[in-house]
Design a protein around this motif. Structure first.
Motif, PDB file in Angstrom:
ATOM      1  N   ALA A 182      55.136 -14.543 103.605  1.00 35.54           N
ATOM      2  CA  ALA A 182      55.805 -13.995 104.789  1.00 35.54           C
ATOM      3  C   ALA A 182      56.652 -15.025 105.527  1.00 35.54           C
ATOM      4  O   ALA A 182      57.405 -14.671 106.418  1.00 35.54           O
ATOM      5  CB  ALA A 182      54.762 -13.411 105.745  1.00 35.54           C
ATOM      6  N   HIS A 221      61.030 -15.826 109.142  1.00 40.09           N
ATOM      7  CA  HIS A 221      60.156 -14.660 109.072  1.00 40.09           C
ATOM      8  C   HIS A 221      61.003 -13.430 109.374  1.00 40.09           C
ATOM      9  O   HIS A 221      62.014 -13.520 110.069  1.00 40.09           O
ATOM     10  CB  HIS A 221      59.023 -14.789 110.095  1.00 40.09           C
ATOM     11  N   GLY A 222      60.596 -12.286 108.864  1.00 41.56           N
ATOM     12  CA  GLY A 222      61.310 -11.066 109.167  1.00 41.56           C
ATOM     13  C   GLY A 222      61.166 -10.680 110.627  1.00 41.56           C
ATOM     14  O   GLY A 222      60.104 -10.848 111.222  1.00 41.56           O
ATOM     15  N   ALA A 259      65.216  -9.966 107.129  1.00 44.72           N
ATOM     16  CA  ALA A 259      64.013 -10.295 106.373  1.00 44.72           C
ATOM     17  C   ALA A 259      63.874 -11.806 106.276  1.00 44.72           C
ATOM     18  O   ALA A 259      64.824 -12.560 106.511  1.00 44.72           O
ATOM     19  CB  ALA A 259      64.095  -9.675 104.975  1.00 44.72           C
ATOM     20  N   ALA A 260      62.677 -12.266 105.945  1.00 40.73           N
ATOM     21  CA  ALA A 260      62.459 -13.701 105.757  1.00 40.73           C
ATOM     22  C   ALA A 260      63.394 -14.229 104.676  1.00 40.73           C
ATOM     23  O   ALA A 260      63.538 -13.623 103.610  1.00 40.73           O
ATOM     24  CB  ALA A 260      61.004 -13.957 105.366  1.00 40.73           C
TER      25      ALA A 260
END
Length: 312
Positions: A182, A221-222, A259-260
């Motif tokens: 993540a 990170h997202g 998004a990540a």
């Protein structure tokens, strides 16, 4: 056959007379003292291996350490160190001599107080790695690991040797830089020098990556882009977590969901700064991200050794 050694000792003592007997006694006492010191030293030595050759973390556990550490603001590598020392990453689940149980070895009363049903199956199970690792993170957080990691680990097991070994392993595991899926490193070039500003306890807060201008700066990170300036992008990750990345030329706009690993822009100067906050309070960013992907050797599938039930 008579042993010649006895005759030799007798001749030596006879030749030296009374002084010879006294010297022999003193030498014997000195030998006893020396042996006593060696035995005492052995008793106080580390009961754990202190070699530099350390088994890699089983890959299936890495994301659990990261997730539990992120939730409770506990250094993930300490969780890995405790898991290795306590149960060899869950391979030995026998009840300890002190009555500790489960994947992370909790005394039943402590488990009852801090247990977490992390996988949401309706039961907090000390033999479930998910529940056990999250419970360990919960307990370490309650023990003040953010302010004093040594004291918190000592609370887990009242042994200074244990504390030294867990933190030694944690340092090694952190250096391996395993990443949770993540989280990613803020810049595409992972070879740049890194420095950090720290809080009063020495934990890293703002991380400065000394990247060259033009290097891609990524979302670690997202999340949702909540603010964009000429040199900074802020992301809302949810759960009160906010990431700020400064020192870039942004290529995203407010309101975008990223998004990540998605590019946020490019480094504007030599030095991209990243930080993370929870409801305005800074958190140690290096608890969550590391500069490179895992370099872990293949690890055989875990085969837990469950405790043998007592015979009726």
């Amino acid at each position: 056959m008579k042993r010649p050694t006895k005759h030799i000792v007798g001749w030596v003592i006879a030749a030296l007379g009374g002084w010879g007997v006294a010297i022999a006694i003193l030498l014997f006492l000195l030998l006893l003292v020396t042996l006593g010191a060696v035995i005492s030293s052995s008793d106080n030595a580390l009961p754990f291996s202190s070699t530099t050759s350390v088994e890699p973390i089983p890959p299936q556990l890495v994301s659990l350490y990261h997730a539990a550490g992120a939730k409770y603001h506990v250094p993930w590598a300490i969780l890995a160190g405790i898991n290795k020392v306590e149960t060899d990453f869950g391979r030995d689940l026998s009840v300890s001599s002190a009555g500790a149980i489960g994947w992370m070895q909790f005394e039943p009363a402590t488990w009852a107080q801090y247990r977490v049903d992390a996988d949401g199956d309706g039961k907090a199970d000390p033999y479930d790695p998910v529940d056990a690792i999250f419970t360990a993170a919960h307990y370490l957080a309650a023990s003040g690991v953010a302010k004093n990691s040594e004291q918190a680990v000592f609370q887990y097991n009242h042994s200074t040797d244990y504390v030294r070994e867990v933190l030694r392993l944690a340092e090694i595991y952190q250096a391996w830089n395993p990443l949770s899926s993540a989280w990613v490193w803020p810049v595409a070039d992972t070879g740049d020098r890194v420095s950090a500003t720290t809080d009063a306890s020495g934990e890293p807060l703002n991380v400065i990556i000394h990247a060259s201008p033009g290097v891609t700066v990524r979302a670690i990170h997202g999340g949702t882009v909540t603010a964009v300036t000429n040199s900074e992008v802020s992301l809302d990750l949810g759960d009160g977590l906010t990431v700020m990345e400064h020192g870039l030329r942004p290529s995203v706009s407010r309101g975008m969901v990223v998004a990540a690993g998605i590019a946020l822009g490019t480094a504007a100067t030599r030095g991209v700064t990243a930080s993370i906050e929870e409801t305005g309070a800074p958190l140690p960013l290096l608890w969550f991200v590391s500069p490179s992907a895992p370099t872990l050797a293949p690890t055989p599938q875990l085969v837990p050794r469950l405790p043998v039930p007592n015979a009726p």
